[in-house]
Design a protein around this motif. Structure first.
Motif, PDB file in Angstrom:
ATOM      1  N   ALA A 175      -3.091   1.947  11.035  1.00 50.64           N
ATOM      2  CA  ALA A 175      -4.864   2.070  10.751  1.00 50.64           C
ATOM      3  C   ALA A 175      -5.369   1.231  10.049  1.00 50.64           C
ATOM      4  CB  ALA A 175      -4.806   3.157  10.399  1.00 50.64           C
ATOM      5  N   LEU A 176      -4.562   0.308   8.872  1.00 56.05           N
ATOM      6  CA  LEU A 176      -4.078  -0.517   7.804  1.00 56.05           C
ATOM      7  C   LEU A 176      -4.064  -2.194   8.464  1.00 56.05           C
ATOM      8  CD1 LEU A 176      -3.830   1.397   4.961  1.00 56.05           C
ATOM      9  CD2 LEU A 176      -6.348   1.052   6.233  1.00 56.05           C
ATOM     10  N   GLY A 177      -3.470  -2.232   9.496  1.00 57.55           N
ATOM     11  CA  GLY A 177      -3.251  -3.494   9.955  1.00 57.55           C
ATOM     12  C   GLY A 177      -1.667  -3.430   9.287  1.00 57.55           C
ATOM     13  N   LEU A 178      -0.550  -2.609   9.107  1.00 51.55           N
ATOM     14  CA  LEU A 178       0.197  -2.805   8.205  1.00 51.55           C
ATOM     15  C   LEU A 178       1.338  -2.282   9.336  1.00 51.55           C
ATOM     16  CD1 LEU A 178      -0.695  -1.803   4.492  1.00 51.55           C
ATOM     17  CD2 LEU A 178      -1.014  -4.197   5.848  1.00 51.55           C
ATOM     18  N   ALA A 179       2.107  -3.414   9.102  1.00 50.13           N
ATOM     19  CA  ALA A 179       3.392  -3.165  10.511  1.00 50.13           C
ATOM     20  C   ALA A 179       4.244  -2.504   9.585  1.00 50.13           C
ATOM     21  CB  ALA A 179       3.712  -3.646  11.146  1.00 50.13           C
ATOM     22  N   ASP A 180       5.032  -2.563   8.501  1.00 50.44           N
ATOM     23  CA  ASP A 180       6.465  -2.245   7.888  1.00 50.44           C
ATOM     24  C   ASP A 180       6.153  -1.641   7.019  1.00 50.44           C
ATOM     25  OD1 ASP A 180       9.014  -2.823   6.330  1.00 50.44           O
ATOM     26  OD2 ASP A 180       8.067  -4.534   5.960  1.00 50.44           O
ATOM     27  N   VAL A 232       6.983  10.910   9.387  1.00 55.92           N
ATOM     28  CA  VAL A 232       7.141   9.255   8.430  1.00 55.92           C
ATOM     29  C   VAL A 232       6.454   8.763  10.253  1.00 55.92           C
ATOM     30  CG1 VAL A 232       8.782   7.358  10.250  1.00 55.92           C
ATOM     31  CG2 VAL A 232       9.779   8.821   8.522  1.00 55.92           C
ATOM     32  N   ALA A 233       6.013   9.955  11.106  1.00 55.31           N
ATOM     33  CA  ALA A 233       5.155   8.902  11.911  1.00 55.31           C
ATOM     34  C   ALA A 233       3.535   8.622  11.587  1.00 55.31           C
ATOM     35  CB  ALA A 233       4.518  10.502  12.892  1.00 55.31           C
ATOM     36  N   ARG A 234       3.934  10.285  10.616  1.00 54.58           N
ATOM     37  CA  ARG A 234       2.615  10.208  10.199  1.00 54.58           C
ATOM     38  C   ARG A 234       1.822   8.947   9.128  1.00 54.58           C
ATOM     39  NH1 ARG A 234       1.106  16.333   7.885  1.00 54.58           N
ATOM     40  NH2 ARG A 234       0.674  17.254  10.193  1.00 54.58           N
ATOM     41  N   ALA A 235       3.463   8.366   8.347  1.00 53.73           N
ATOM     42  CA  ALA A 235       3.131   7.346   7.694  1.00 53.73           C
ATOM     43  C   ALA A 235       2.806   6.107   8.721  1.00 53.73           C
ATOM     44  CB  ALA A 235       4.064   6.889   6.324  1.00 53.73           C
ATOM     45  N   THR A 236       3.534   6.067   9.478  1.00 50.59           N
ATOM     46  CA  THR A 236       3.541   4.633  10.361  1.00 50.59           C
ATOM     47  C   THR A 236       1.833   4.906  10.935  1.00 50.59           C
ATOM     48  OG1 THR A 236       5.949   5.106  10.845  1.00 50.59           O
ATOM     49  CG2 THR A 236       4.446   3.894  12.526  1.00 50.59           C
ATOM     50  N   ALA A 237       1.489   5.662  11.627  1.00 56.30           N
ATOM     51  CA  ALA A 237      -0.298   5.772  12.173  1.00 56.30           C
ATOM     52  C   ALA A 237      -1.051   5.317  10.879  1.00 56.30           C
ATOM     53  CB  ALA A 237      -0.139   7.129  12.373  1.00 56.30           C
ATOM     54  N   VAL A 270       7.507  19.491   3.974  1.00 58.95           N
ATOM     55  CA  VAL A 270       8.204  17.958   3.457  1.00 58.95           C
ATOM     56  C   VAL A 270       7.116  17.267   2.513  1.00 58.95           C
ATOM     57  CG1 VAL A 270      10.459  17.974   3.640  1.00 58.95           C
ATOM     58  CG2 VAL A 270       9.313  16.076   4.821  1.00 58.95           C
ATOM     59  N   GLU A 271       6.846  16.492   1.386  1.00 58.02           N
ATOM     60  CA  GLU A 271       6.342  15.647   0.846  1.00 58.02           C
ATOM     61  C   GLU A 271       6.983  14.004   0.605  1.00 58.02           C
ATOM     62  OE1 GLU A 271       4.889  17.476  -2.425  1.00 58.02           O
ATOM     63  OE2 GLU A 271       3.046  18.046  -1.140  1.00 58.02           O
ATOM     64  N   ALA A 272       5.424  12.817   1.146  1.00 60.18           N
ATOM     65  CA  ALA A 272       6.951  11.587   1.462  1.00 60.18           C
ATOM     66  C   ALA A 272       5.846  10.311   0.469  1.00 60.18           C
ATOM     67  CB  ALA A 272       7.584  11.135   2.612  1.00 60.18           C
ATOM     68  N   ARG A 273       6.781   9.722   0.398  1.00 58.01           N
ATOM     69  CA  ARG A 273       5.706   8.285  -0.320  1.00 58.01           C
ATOM     70  C   ARG A 273       6.189   7.284   0.554  1.00 58.01           C
ATOM     71  NH1 ARG A 273       5.177  10.734  -5.963  1.00 58.01           N
ATOM     72  NH2 ARG A 273       2.831  10.912  -6.297  1.00 58.01           N
ATOM     73  N   PHE A 274       5.680   6.563   0.999  1.00 57.88           N
ATOM     74  CA  PHE A 274       6.253   5.591   1.927  1.00 57.88           C
ATOM     75  C   PHE A 274       5.662   3.707   1.115  1.00 57.88           C
ATOM     76  CE2 PHE A 274       6.741   8.727   4.574  1.00 57.88           C
ATOM     77  CZ  PHE A 274       7.786   8.690   5.222  1.00 57.88           C
ATOM     78  N   ALA A 275       5.897   3.236   1.356  1.00 55.49           N
ATOM     79  CA  ALA A 275       5.242   1.624   1.020  1.00 55.49           C
ATOM     80  C   ALA A 275       5.267   1.132   2.599  1.00 55.49           C
ATOM     81  CB  ALA A 275       6.396   0.907   0.461  1.00 55.49           C
ATOM     82  N   ALA A 276       3.590   0.327   2.748  1.00 49.13           N
ATOM     83  CA  ALA A 276       3.432  -0.469   3.684  1.00 49.13           C
ATOM     84  C   ALA A 276       3.330  -1.743   2.763  1.00 49.13           C
ATOM     85  CB  ALA A 276       2.110   0.790   4.662  1.00 49.13           C
ATOM     86  N   ARG A 277       2.867  -2.832   3.925  1.00 48.82           N
ATOM     87  CA  ARG A 277       2.951  -4.426   4.139  1.00 48.82           C
ATOM     88  C   ARG A 277       2.451  -4.853   5.347  1.00 48.82           C
ATOM     89  NH1 ARG A 277       9.052  -3.719   2.573  1.00 48.82           N
ATOM     90  NH2 ARG A 277       8.015  -3.262   0.659  1.00 48.82           N
ATOM     91  N   VAL A 332       1.022  -1.590  -0.477  1.00 48.97           N
ATOM     92  CA  VAL A 332      -0.332   0.220  -0.082  1.00 48.97           C
ATOM     93  C   VAL A 332       1.039   1.280   0.314  1.00 48.97           C
ATOM     94  CG1 VAL A 332      -1.497   1.375   1.774  1.00 48.97           C
ATOM     95  CG2 VAL A 332      -2.069  -1.540   0.814  1.00 48.97           C
ATOM     96  N   VAL A 333       0.761   2.045  -1.165  1.00 48.93           N
ATOM     97  CA  VAL A 333       1.458   3.178  -1.358  1.00 48.93           C
ATOM     98  C   VAL A 333       1.072   4.393   0.324  1.00 48.93           C
ATOM     99  CG1 VAL A 333       1.992   4.881  -3.305  1.00 48.93           C
ATOM    100  CG2 VAL A 333       2.860   2.930  -3.811  1.00 48.93           C
ATOM    101  N   ILE A 334       1.794   4.926   0.924  1.00 49.95           N
ATOM    102  CA  ILE A 334       0.900   6.252   1.569  1.00 49.95           C
ATOM    103  C   ILE A 334       2.215   7.438   0.997  1.00 49.95           C
ATOM    104  CG2 ILE A 334       0.596   6.686   3.870  1.00 49.95           C
ATOM    105  CD1 ILE A 334       0.499   3.648   4.558  1.00 49.95           C
ATOM    106  N   THR A 335       1.399   8.949   0.683  1.00 49.74           N
ATOM    107  CA  THR A 335       1.761   9.391   0.857  1.00 49.74           C
ATOM    108  C   THR A 335       1.438  11.082   2.351  1.00 49.74           C
ATOM    109  OG1 THR A 335       1.627   9.135  -1.827  1.00 49.74           O
ATOM    110  CG2 THR A 335       2.013  11.640  -1.042  1.00 49.74           C
ATOM    111  N   VAL A 336       2.338  11.077   2.295  1.00 47.42           N
ATOM    112  CA  VAL A 336       2.212  12.381   3.701  1.00 47.42           C
ATOM    113  C   VAL A 336       2.555  13.526   3.065  1.00 47.42           C
ATOM    114  CG1 VAL A 336       1.451  10.303   4.749  1.00 47.42           C
ATOM    115  CG2 VAL A 336       3.554  10.511   4.795  1.00 47.42           C
ATOM    116  N   ARG A 337       2.973  14.931   4.404  1.00 51.16           N
ATOM    117  CA  ARG A 337       3.618  15.664   4.362  1.00 51.16           C
ATOM    118  C   ARG A 337       3.481  15.956   6.228  1.00 51.16           C
ATOM    119  NH1 ARG A 337       1.255  21.815   2.258  1.00 51.16           N
ATOM    120  NH2 ARG A 337       1.683  20.807   0.344  1.00 51.16           N
ATOM    121  N   GLY A 338       4.112  15.879   6.154  1.00 48.96           N
ATOM    122  CA  GLY A 338       5.235  16.295   7.389  1.00 48.96           C
ATOM    123  C   GLY A 338       6.088  18.255   6.839  1.00 48.96           C
TER     124      GLY A 338
END
Length: 225
Positions: free
Chosen positions: A156-161, A147-152, A218-225, A4-10
């Protein structure tokens, strides 16, 4: 399961008290004869230059500069719509850097009493070393928020990595050809308000500088699995 790709701003900002004050000063003369105006300008400017040179030698002024004299003429109109004789003007601008704000307050009150002198505005700044260090810290904190937002979101989706894919200044994490340049971090300059002491007892100006605001986003994209 695909990532799952998560895009956030910090974002992050901090406020810090200014370390330098740059006072802007203008000396002005006017009159019907050009030569006399220039001479008057020189007479008004000389004591100011001498005072600043003395203060720099004493260490209360770190540096000062003055631009060359500007001279121009205008023909004003009277109430009957007729042009009057030319009036000549001459100005010279000064920029003076102080590190001691108490000294600046006293100097501002003293110099504002002089004929032909107009105290303009005060710029409040940080030293280059402080500015660079604070900008690095603010940028680091902004990334931490992302990073904290993406992790949160991932949690919420049940993904940890969660792992980063892209990181960019705001406006740069877009489709090719549509990016907008957006500097980060940015610094908002402090302003100053000041009022003369009308009660007498010597020249005095009450300076009230605001803190300098340094912010980053900043803007960032993360991959969550």
């Amino acid at each position: 399961m695909s990532d799952v790709v998560i895009t956030v701003r910090g974002e992050h900002e901090t406020r810090i008290a200014p370390e330098r004050a740059i006072a802007h000063l203008t000396i002005r003369a006017e009159g019907p004869e050009r030569g006399a105006v220039v001479e008057r300008m020189a007479a008004l400017t000389e004591p100011v230059r001498d005072d600043l040179a003395s203060r720099k030698s004493a260490g209360t002024v770190t540096e000062w500069s003055s631009q060359r004299v500007s001279v121009w003429s205008e023909r004003p109109w009277n109430n009957e719509g007729k042009r009057l004789a030319p009036v000549h003007y001459a100005t010279v601008d000064f920029a003076i850097t102080f590190t001691d704000f108490a000294v600046l307050s006293w100097w501002a009150g003293e110099v504002a009493e002089r004929e032909g002198v107009q105290l303009g505005w005060i710029e409040w700044k940080l030293t280059p070393e402080t500015k660079a260090a604070v900008e690095r810290e603010v940028a680091t904190q902004a990334v931490g928020v992302a990073v904290a937002r993406a992790t949160a979101y991932a949690g919420a989706l049940g993904l940890a990595d969660v792992s980063a894919i892209e990181l960019a200044d705001v406006g740069l994490l877009t489709q090719p050809g549509t990016a907008e340049m957006a500097p980060a971090p940015r610094m908002l300059m402090a302003k100053a308000s000041f009022a003369s002491d009308a009660a007498g007892g010597g020249p005095s100006v009450q300076l009230q500088p605001e803190d300098i605001v340094i912010s980053a986003a900043v803007e960032a994209r993360f991959a969550a699995r």
